[in-house]
Structures are given as C-alpha cells and as structure tokens.
Scaffold this motif. Structure first.
Motif, PDB file in Angstrom:
ATOM      1  N   GLU A  17       4.734 -17.673   0.249  1.00  0.00           N
ATOM      2  CA  GLU A  17       5.171 -16.618  -0.660  1.00  0.00           C
ATOM      3  C   GLU A  17       6.484 -17.058  -1.277  1.00  0.00           C
ATOM      4  N   CYS A  20       9.178 -11.613  -4.314  1.00  0.00           N
ATOM      5  CA  CYS A  20       8.775 -10.428  -5.078  1.00  0.00           C
ATOM      6  C   CYS A  20       9.917 -10.068  -6.022  1.00  0.00           C
ATOM      7  N   GLY A  98      -6.855  -3.930 -11.191  1.00  0.00           N
ATOM      8  CA  GLY A  98      -7.338  -3.165 -10.046  1.00  0.00           C
ATOM      9  C   GLY A  98      -7.289  -1.666 -10.226  1.00  0.00           C
ATOM     10  N   MET A 109       6.151  -7.631  -9.022  1.00  0.00           N
ATOM     11  CA  MET A 109       5.241  -8.746  -8.839  1.00  0.00           C
ATOM     12  C   MET A 109       5.601  -9.516  -7.576  1.00  0.00           C
ATOM     13  N   CYS A 110       4.584  -9.854  -6.781  1.00  0.00           N
ATOM     14  CA  CYS A 110       4.746 -10.714  -5.616  1.00  0.00           C
ATOM     15  C   CYS A 110       3.889 -11.960  -5.836  1.00  0.00           C
ATOM     16  N   THR A 111       4.403 -13.101  -5.388  1.00  0.00           N
ATOM     17  CA  THR A 111       3.794 -14.374  -5.734  1.00  0.00           C
ATOM     18  C   THR A 111       3.670 -15.322  -4.549  1.00  0.00           C
ATOM     19  N   ASP A 128      -0.445 -17.568  -7.434  1.00  0.00           N
ATOM     20  CA  ASP A 128      -1.170 -16.335  -7.135  1.00  0.00           C
ATOM     21  C   ASP A 128      -0.177 -15.192  -7.324  1.00  0.00           C
ATOM     22  N   LYS A 130       0.339 -10.788  -7.720  1.00  0.00           N
ATOM     23  CA  LYS A 130      -0.123  -9.401  -7.677  1.00  0.00           C
ATOM     24  C   LYS A 130       0.965  -8.550  -8.296  1.00  0.00           C
ATOM     25  N   GLU A 132       2.056  -5.059  -8.160  1.00  0.00           N
ATOM     26  CA  GLU A 132       1.868  -3.895  -7.300  1.00  0.00           C
ATOM     27  C   GLU A 132       2.436  -2.648  -7.962  1.00  0.00           C
ATOM     28  N   LYS A 138      -3.689  -0.585  -3.739  1.00  0.00           N
ATOM     29  CA  LYS A 138      -4.407  -1.488  -4.628  1.00  0.00           C
ATOM     30  C   LYS A 138      -3.486  -1.944  -5.765  1.00  0.00           C
ATOM     31  N   PRO A 139      -3.451  -3.252  -6.060  1.00  0.00           N
ATOM     32  CA  PRO A 139      -2.573  -3.717  -7.137  1.00  0.00           C
ATOM     33  C   PRO A 139      -3.083  -3.303  -8.516  1.00  0.00           C
ATOM     34  N   GLN A 142      -3.999  -8.620 -10.586  1.00  0.00           N
ATOM     35  CA  GLN A 142      -3.813  -9.828  -9.783  1.00  0.00           C
ATOM     36  C   GLN A 142      -4.556 -10.974 -10.438  1.00  0.00           C
TER      37      GLN A 142
END
Length: 152
Positions: A17, A20, A98, A109-111, A128, A130, A132, A138-139, A142
């Motif tokens: 990761e 975020c 989503g 955003m988280c990566t 990658d 998401k 959120e 649920k995002p 993504q």
C-alpha cells in the motif's frame, strides 16, 4: 506522503500500500462546475429539487467521471516523485463504478503498487486504486491506473 527519488526506490514498494489521500468533499458547486465543463447536465446531477423527489438517493449525485477526474489531485497527496522530467497518464484498466457519490459526501483514494517496469528509462507503474466514500463499505470507483514517469 511517500517520497520517491528513483526507479529502484519505486520498485521497492511493489505489492505494498502506497497510502491514502485526504478526504475531499464532493459538493453541489463542484458537480455543477463539472457539468458545465463536460456539457453533461443530466438532472440526477444538477437538479437538486427534482432529485429530492425522483431520485432513489433523494439527492443529486456526482458524475462517475467527476469521481474519476479527482484521481490526479488525490494521487498527488499520496506520493511525491522527484527527479523526473515529466509524468504521463497512460491508461486505465478494470475500472468499475461501485456506487454513486451522493452530493456532500467525502471521498478519498487508497492505493497499492500493482506493477512496475523499466521501459528503457521510462518507469511504467500500475496502481491499484479505490476511491472510497466515507462511512461506506463499497468504493465509489476502483481500477488500475497506469502512469509513465520519465526520470532524469
């Protein structure tokens, strides 16, 4: 914030990761400005009174592409890559919306570093991500975003 100074430093984070971003509020003004910029004035986004009555969300919602468009802003809060001549957005893969972002919601955003390659001095990274929605499981969005970093 993660600070990267070279390809090797970037590559050392493969599978990890990266971080975020801060939370960003998606308010009606931002939605209206996006509608004006993209010429997409569908009522579900811009007609607050109609959305209160007819929308299943009882509110306006952000355009899906608005959610996508804040990706560069959020990415810049996660990572600082030094010693580059330029950065190019190269592509998007496996992108899925989503759930809608209801007006007034906060997103972040988280990566994760999915893949990295050295293409004759060009650093190709696949992230990658998401996006959120605060207090939602649920995002909103993504996928995998690909960037090309041209190191000096």
């Amino acid at each position: 914030m993660l600070i990267i100074n070279s390809y090797d430093e970037f590559a050392s984070h493969l599978g990890e990761e990266l971080g975020c971003s801060d939370w960003l509020t998606i308010d009606q003004d931002r939605i209206n400005l996006f509608a004006d910029a993209t010429l997409d004035h569908q009522w579900i986004h811009v007609d607050v009174e109609r959305a209160k009555q007819e929308s299943p969300y009882k509110s306006t919602i952000a355009h899906g592409y608005l959610t996508l468009s804040v990706l560069p802003h959020l990415w810049a809060q996660i990572i600082q890559v030094n010693n580059i001549k330029m950065l190019v957005n190269y592509g998007m893969d496996q992108m899925r919306f989503g759930q809608p972002v209801i007006t007034g919601s906060r997103v972040r955003m988280c990566t994760v570093l999915h893949n990295i390659q050295n293409l004759r001095g060009i650093c190709k990274v696949e992230i990658d991500f998401k996006i959120e929605i605060e207090n939602q499981k649920k995002p909103a969005l993504q996928g995998i975003s690909t960037f090309l970093y041209y190191f000096k």
